[in-house]
Design an enzyme around this catalytic site. Structure first.
Site, PDB file in Angstrom:
ATOM      1  N   GLY A   8      55.718 -24.085 -43.780  1.00 10.50           N
ATOM      2  CA  GLY A   8      55.549 -24.508 -45.175  1.00 10.50           C
ATOM      3  C   GLY A   8      56.450 -25.676 -45.541  1.00 10.50           C
ATOM      4  N   GLY A  11      55.832 -27.843 -48.784  1.00  5.02           N
ATOM      5  CA  GLY A  11      55.882 -27.203 -50.099  1.00  5.02           C
ATOM      6  C   GLY A  11      57.121 -27.556 -50.911  1.00  5.02           C
ATOM      7  N   GLN A  12      57.219 -26.915 -52.084  1.00  9.05           N
ATOM      8  CA  GLN A  12      58.312 -27.261 -53.008  1.00  9.05           C
ATOM      9  C   GLN A  12      59.683 -27.046 -52.371  1.00  9.05           C
ATOM     10  OE1 GLN A  12      59.278 -24.589 -56.175  1.00  9.05           O
ATOM     11  NE2 GLN A  12      60.244 -26.159 -57.441  1.00  9.05           N
ATOM     12  N   ASP A  53      48.926 -22.974 -39.243  1.00 12.71           N
ATOM     13  CA  ASP A  53      48.432 -22.005 -40.217  1.00 12.71           C
ATOM     14  C   ASP A  53      49.204 -20.720 -39.934  1.00 12.71           C
ATOM     15  OD1 ASP A  53      47.079 -19.932 -41.459  1.00 12.71           O
ATOM     16  OD2 ASP A  53      45.085 -20.696 -40.975  1.00 12.71           O
ATOM     17  N   ILE A  54      49.870 -20.175 -40.940  1.00 18.75           N
ATOM     18  CA  ILE A  54      50.721 -19.004 -40.697  1.00 18.75           C
ATOM     19  C   ILE A  54      49.937 -17.832 -40.091  1.00 18.75           C
ATOM     20  CG2 ILE A  54      50.499 -18.071 -43.034  1.00 18.75           C
ATOM     21  CD1 ILE A  54      53.417 -17.165 -42.752  1.00 18.75           C
ATOM     22  N   TYR A 142      51.371 -11.248 -56.139  1.00 19.40           N
ATOM     23  CA  TYR A 142      52.546 -11.978 -55.647  1.00 19.40           C
ATOM     24  C   TYR A 142      53.705 -11.004 -55.400  1.00 19.40           C
ATOM     25  CZ  TYR A 142      56.257 -15.600 -55.846  1.00 19.40           C
ATOM     26  OH  TYR A 142      57.316 -16.436 -55.591  1.00 19.40           O
ATOM     27  N   LYS A 146      55.637  -9.692 -52.007  1.00 17.93           N
ATOM     28  CA  LYS A 146      57.076  -9.952 -51.856  1.00 17.93           C
ATOM     29  C   LYS A 146      57.844  -8.663 -51.550  1.00 17.93           C
ATOM     30  CE  LYS A 146      57.315 -14.444 -52.499  1.00 17.93           C
ATOM     31  NZ  LYS A 146      57.565 -15.321 -51.336  1.00 17.93           N
ATOM     32  N   ILE A 172      62.623 -21.990 -59.276  1.00 18.40           N
ATOM     33  CA  ILE A 172      63.396 -23.090 -58.688  1.00 18.40           C
ATOM     34  C   ILE A 172      62.981 -24.401 -59.358  1.00 18.40           C
ATOM     35  CG2 ILE A 172      63.990 -24.305 -56.564  1.00 18.40           C
ATOM     36  CD1 ILE A 172      64.805 -21.386 -56.458  1.00 18.40           C
TER      37      ILE A 172
HETATM   38  N1  SER Z   1      58.544 -19.468 -58.992  1.00 15.57           N
HETATM   39  C1  SER Z   1      57.806 -18.280 -58.701  1.00 15.57           C
HETATM   40  C2  SER Z   1      56.584 -18.180 -59.531  1.00 15.57           C
HETATM   41  O1  SER Z   1      56.649 -18.469 -60.669  1.00 15.57           O
HETATM   42  C3  SER Z   1      58.659 -17.058 -58.902  1.00 15.57           C
HETATM   43  O2  SER Z   1      59.329 -16.749 -57.731  1.00 15.57           O
HETATM   44  O3  SER Z   1      55.581 -17.780 -59.057  1.00 15.57           O
END
Ligand code: SER
Length: 317
Positions: A8, A11-12, A53-54, A142, A146, A172
């Site tokens: 990744g 990504g950000q 691709d993971i 999500y 996690k 973040i």
């Molecule tokens: N930045 C993430 C989100 O908003 C939270 O871990 O999905």
């Protein structure tokens, strides 16, 4: 850590973590991978780059052998609001993907970093000073991925001795690669809007407090936990880490103090608001402080100064 592979890297977090790890460990010793390598910024081409691709566990294992990797950073994920729109894909990337990473780690003896999140908590979690060890029961896909990956990491550590470690990141804030589809994205977008148009429409209600962190602290957390002395670790996966907690009004005022004409209104997005309401207002990160010396360097004021400086320079008219 000697030879590191990042999943990744476009990504950000991945884009900046790749750059930071290469600074410390050398360009050749950090392999950048992504499902969309065409998104790599030119500077990432200073070291090895690979398409990955993971879900392609075989290719991951081949790359680990080819580059003699000892540490994998798995940053592949769909953020929270996107995961609600595509729960099946979120499950595949978040869970099947991470299961493959842990299997490769078990077979080939690598360490693993996994970024869990404030999203691993749920509506029944205490929202203020959320403890390290507490009921989680998230109600988003999500969060389900996690918390499951945290548990899987703990299991692989206990059962197979895999050196799996990780943190629960808050939102973040960064100025290099935009996040996308996250509930905390507003706290990034508000700075771009302040500089580019002077106006921002906030998708979360006033009074919605969430943990946040500036990217340099997030990079520091991701690297320090992997460099930490394992003998001192009581926990391994899912350390609470935070740097600040604010609601939309507080960040708005911090920006307005520096850009007096800046205006904000609200158009609440129910899906994001529902997600935010299920997450902590502020986590207690004392376990990370005690076990591996975690300490953030940035607060809302210093971050706001820096974000506005960088973005004003970039979008100078
Ligand atoms: N930045 C993430 C989100 O908003 C939270 O871990 O999905």
């Amino acid at each position: 850590m000697k030879n590191i592979l990042i999943i990744g890297s476009a990504g950000q977090i991945g884009s900046e973590l790749t750059r930071e790890l290469r600074k410390r460990y050398g360009n050749d010793n950090v392999v950048a991978t992504d499902i969309a390598p065409e998104k790599f910024k030119d500077e990432l081409k200073a070291g090895p780059i690979e398409a990955l691709d993971i879900l392609d566990t075989q290719k991951l294992a081949d790359l680990v052998r080819k580059y003699k990797i000892d540490t994998i950073y798995n940053l592949a994920a769909l953020l929270s609001a996107t995961a609600e729109a595509k729960p099946q894909l979120a499950w595949k990337i978040g869970l099947y993907g991470h299961f493959g990473v842990l299997e490769v780690a078990r077979e080939l003896g690598t360490a693993v970093f996994f970024p869990s999140s404030i999203g691993s908590f749920g509506p029944t979690t205490p929202h203020d000073n959320t403890p390290q060890d507490v009921i989680q029961r998230p109600n988003t896909m999500y969060g389900v991925t996690k918390v499951s990956a945290e548990l899987l990491g703990d299991y692989y550590h206990k059962r197979f001795g895999v050196d799996s470690r990780g943190v629960r990141f808050p939102g973040i804030i960064s100025n290099v690669t935009l996040p996308g589809g996250g509930t905390t994205d507003y706290a990034v977008e508000i700075y771009y809007a302040a500089v580019q148009t002077g106006k921002f429409t906030c998708p979360l209600k006033a009074g919605t407090f969430l943990d946040m962190m500036y990217m340099p602290d997030a990079l520091h957390a991701a690297i320090s936990i992997m460099e930490a002395n394992p003998d001192k670790l009581v926990h391994h996966n899912g350390f609470n880490v935070t740097a600040m907690s604010f609601d939309p009004e507080i960040i708005y005022k911090a920006i307005k103090k520096r850009i007096p004409d800046f205006v904000m209104d609200y158009d609440v997005e129910p899906i994001k608001q529902g997600i935010a309401d299920s997450w902590p207002n502020k986590m207690d990160d004392s376990a990370a402080r005690e076990e591996w010396g975690w300490k953030p360097n940035w607060d809302l004021d210093s971050m706001t100064d820096d974000m506005l400086k960088v973005l004003s320079e970039r979008f100078k008219k």
